[in-house]
Design a protein around this motif. Structure first.
Motif, PDB file in Angstrom:
ATOM      1  N   TRP A 112       0.837  -1.215   0.000  1.00 56.03           N
ATOM      2  CA  TRP A 112       0.000   0.000   0.000  1.00 56.03           C
ATOM      3  C   TRP A 112       0.866   1.257   0.000  1.00 56.03           C
ATOM      4  N   LEU A 113       1.949   1.243   0.731  1.00 49.03           N
ATOM      5  CA  LEU A 113       2.848   2.396   0.767  1.00 49.03           C
ATOM      6  C   LEU A 113       3.470   2.641  -0.611  1.00 49.03           C
ATOM      7  N   ALA A 114       3.874   1.586  -1.276  1.00 50.34           N
ATOM      8  CA  ALA A 114       4.431   1.716  -2.626  1.00 50.34           C
ATOM      9  C   ALA A 114       3.378   2.243  -3.596  1.00 50.34           C
ATOM     10  N   ALA A 115       2.163   1.742  -3.506  1.00 50.24           N
ATOM     11  CA  ALA A 115       1.088   2.204  -4.386  1.00 50.24           C
ATOM     12  C   ALA A 115       0.767   3.675  -4.121  1.00 50.24           C
ATOM     13  N   LEU A 116       0.743   4.069  -2.862  1.00 53.32           N
ATOM     14  CA  LEU A 116       0.476   5.463  -2.511  1.00 53.32           C
ATOM     15  C   LEU A 116       1.578   6.384  -3.027  1.00 53.32           C
ATOM     16  N   THR A 117       2.813   5.946  -2.935  1.00 56.92           N
ATOM     17  CA  THR A 117       3.934   6.738  -3.443  1.00 56.92           C
ATOM     18  C   THR A 117       3.819   6.931  -4.949  1.00 56.92           C
ATOM     19  N   VAL A 118       3.486   5.888  -5.672  1.00 57.68           N
ATOM     20  CA  VAL A 118       3.307   5.988  -7.121  1.00 57.68           C
ATOM     21  C   VAL A 118       2.151   6.934  -7.455  1.00 57.68           C
ATOM     22  N   PHE A 119       1.055   6.824  -6.710  1.00 56.42           N
ATOM     23  CA  PHE A 119      -0.104   7.694  -6.937  1.00 56.42           C
ATOM     24  C   PHE A 119       0.262   9.157  -6.697  1.00 56.42           C
ATOM     25  N   GLU A 120       0.934   9.454  -5.597  1.00 57.99           N
ATOM     26  CA  GLU A 120       1.318  10.833  -5.292  1.00 57.99           C
ATOM     27  C   GLU A 120       2.280  11.374  -6.342  1.00 57.99           C
ATOM     28  N   SER A 121       3.203  10.549  -6.785  1.00 61.09           N
ATOM     29  CA  SER A 121       4.159  10.966  -7.807  1.00 61.09           C
ATOM     30  C   SER A 121       3.452  11.274  -9.123  1.00 61.09           C
ATOM     31  N   SER A 122       2.537  10.429  -9.533  1.00 63.12           N
ATOM     32  CA  SER A 122       1.825  10.669 -10.791  1.00 63.12           C
ATOM     33  C   SER A 122       0.878  11.851 -10.654  1.00 63.12           C
ATOM     34  N   ASP A 123       0.288  12.059  -9.483  1.00 63.68           N
ATOM     35  CA  ASP A 123      -0.566  13.227  -9.261  1.00 63.68           C
ATOM     36  C   ASP A 123       0.258  14.505  -9.364  1.00 63.68           C
ATOM     37  N   SER A 124       1.450  14.499  -8.819  1.00 59.10           N
ATOM     38  CA  SER A 124       2.333  15.666  -8.913  1.00 59.10           C
ATOM     39  C   SER A 124       2.716  15.947 -10.362  1.00 59.10           C
ATOM     40  N   MET A 125       2.975  14.895 -11.121  1.00 61.20           N
ATOM     41  CA  MET A 125       3.314  15.072 -12.540  1.00 61.20           C
ATOM     42  C   MET A 125       2.130  15.635 -13.310  1.00 61.20           C
ATOM     43  N   VAL A 126       0.940  15.204 -13.008  1.00 59.69           N
ATOM     44  CA  VAL A 126      -0.265  15.719 -13.666  1.00 59.69           C
ATOM     45  C   VAL A 126      -0.450  17.199 -13.331  1.00 59.69           C
ATOM     46  N   GLN A 127      -0.273  17.556 -12.071  1.00 59.35           N
ATOM     47  CA  GLN A 127      -0.399  18.965 -11.671  1.00 59.35           C
ATOM     48  C   GLN A 127       0.636  19.833 -12.390  1.00 59.35           C
ATOM     49  N   ASP A 128       1.883  19.357 -12.482  1.00 62.17           N
ATOM     50  CA  ASP A 128       2.928  20.099 -13.196  1.00 62.17           C
ATOM     51  C   ASP A 128       2.569  20.264 -14.670  1.00 62.17           C
ATOM     52  N   ALA A 129       2.028  19.227 -15.283  1.00 63.89           N
ATOM     53  CA  ALA A 129       1.639  19.299 -16.690  1.00 63.89           C
ATOM     54  C   ALA A 129       0.499  20.294 -16.884  1.00 63.89           C
ATOM     55  N   ARG A 130      -0.448  20.320 -15.963  1.00 62.59           N
ATOM     56  CA  ARG A 130      -1.555  21.282 -16.065  1.00 62.59           C
ATOM     57  C   ARG A 130      -1.054  22.716 -15.947  1.00 62.59           C
ATOM     58  N   VAL A 131      -0.148  22.954 -15.009  1.00 64.20           N
ATOM     59  CA  VAL A 131       0.413  24.295 -14.849  1.00 64.20           C
ATOM     60  C   VAL A 131       1.156  24.700 -16.116  1.00 64.20           C
ATOM     61  N   ARG A 132       1.938  23.797 -16.662  1.00 67.48           N
ATOM     62  CA  ARG A 132       2.689  24.091 -17.886  1.00 67.48           C
ATOM     63  C   ARG A 132       1.738  24.378 -19.047  1.00 67.48           C
ATOM     64  N   LEU A 133       0.679  23.600 -19.165  1.00 67.12           N
ATOM     65  CA  LEU A 133      -0.301  23.808 -20.226  1.00 67.12           C
ATOM     66  C   LEU A 133      -0.957  25.177 -20.098  1.00 67.12           C
ATOM     67  N   ARG A 134      -1.363  25.552 -18.898  1.00 68.66           N
ATOM     68  CA  ARG A 134      -1.972  26.861 -18.682  1.00 68.66           C
ATOM     69  C   ARG A 134      -0.983  27.985 -18.948  1.00 68.66           C
ATOM     70  N   ALA A 135       0.271  27.787 -18.540  1.00 68.46           N
ATOM     71  CA  ALA A 135       1.300  28.810 -18.780  1.00 68.46           C
ATOM     72  C   ALA A 135       1.522  29.019 -20.266  1.00 68.46           C
ATOM     73  N   GLU A 136       1.581  27.939 -21.021  1.00 68.99           N
ATOM     74  CA  GLU A 136       1.798  28.067 -22.461  1.00 68.99           C
ATOM     75  C   GLU A 136       0.585  28.684 -23.157  1.00 68.99           C
ATOM     76  N   ALA A 137      -0.616  28.385 -22.701  1.00 64.98           N
ATOM     77  CA  ALA A 137      -1.814  29.002 -23.280  1.00 64.98           C
ATOM     78  C   ALA A 137      -1.826  30.501 -22.994  1.00 64.98           C
ATOM     79  N   GLN A 138      -1.491  30.884 -21.772  1.00 65.66           N
ATOM     80  CA  GLN A 138      -1.422  32.307 -21.420  1.00 65.66           C
ATOM     81  C   GLN A 138      -0.341  33.004 -22.246  1.00 65.66           C
ATOM     82  N   HIS A 139       0.776  32.353 -22.427  1.00 68.59           N
ATOM     83  CA  HIS A 139       1.879  32.926 -23.205  1.00 68.59           C
ATOM     84  C   HIS A 139       1.458  33.155 -24.654  1.00 68.59           C
ATOM     85  N   ARG A 140       0.771  32.187 -25.245  1.00 73.04           N
ATOM     86  CA  ARG A 140       0.288  32.352 -26.630  1.00 73.04           C
ATOM     87  C   ARG A 140      -0.677  33.527 -26.732  1.00 73.04           C
ATOM     88  N   ARG A 141      -1.579  33.661 -25.761  1.00 75.81           N
ATOM     89  CA  ARG A 141      -2.516  34.798 -25.778  1.00 75.81           C
ATOM     90  C   ARG A 141      -1.775  36.125 -25.667  1.00 75.81           C
TER      91      ARG A 141
END
Length: 182
Positions: free
Chosen positions: A26-55
């Motif tokens: 369970w600890l290993a699964a939770l670590t993987v989940f938190e890591s992938s959630d962090s990567m998703v959040q970083d990707a969303r921020v990057r996507l929003r930043a690039e959209a704002q930059h294009r505008r």
């Protein structure tokens, strides 16, 4: 009485080993989940930043396209300006073009620094009658224009910050072909 030889059930040690192994899984699964959630959040921020930059690049490009090349000022000997002045063409009569007031594109700092990035601000078109915000979330020294013949190369560095404190920057350039050349 003989020794107890029942094989039904689990011993305490077996239960402890199973609980330990399940906890590790369970600890290993939770670590993987938190890591992938962090990567998703970083990707969303990057996507929003690039959209704002294009505008922002699009807004500045549309603004600069209305400039007359003969009214450009504020460029150094290398053809670079951090506070260029322009007059936009507003119309034409039988003999010549008509111009709006001279405007200076200026980076204006926000009152508070951006966490980990230094000073953030906005690009304003400043005239004697006031100012208009063209784009925001621009880093200090993150804006300049290079004149290359009849074209302007717009260089811009913007940032995006979420309410959770995640920050990313985007740097880009675009070429603006001036429409009002002789």
């Amino acid at each position: 009485m003989g020794a107890r030889t029942s094989t039904r059930g689990f011993t305490f040690i077996e239960l402890v080993v199973v609980i330990f192994l399940m906890s590790a899984i369970w600890l290993a699964a939770l670590t993987v989940f938190e890591s992938s959630d962090s990567m998703v959040q970083d990707a969303r921020v990057r996507l929003r930043a690039e959209a704002q930059h294009r505008r922002d690049l699009q807004a500045l490009t549309n603004y600069l396209r209305e400039a007359d090349i003969s009214t450009l000022a504020g460029f150094d000997l290398d053809g670079i300006a951090v506070e260029p002045s322009i007059a936009r063409v507003t119309g034409a009569d039988l003999w010549d073009r008509t111009y709006g007031p001279t405007e200076t594109l200026r980076w204006v700092a926000y009152e508070q620094a951006v966490d980990g990035l230094g000073n953030g601000g906005e690009i304003q078109a400043v005239t004697a009658g006031g100012s208009e915000v063209l784009c925001d979330r621009v880093l200090q020294n993150g804006f300049n224009i290079e004149q290359q013949g009849r074209n302007l190369v717009l260089n811009l560095t913007t940032y995006y910050r979420t309410d959770r404190g995640r920050v990313t920057t985007v740097t880009g350039s675009t070429v603006v072909a001036l429409r009002n050349v002789e």
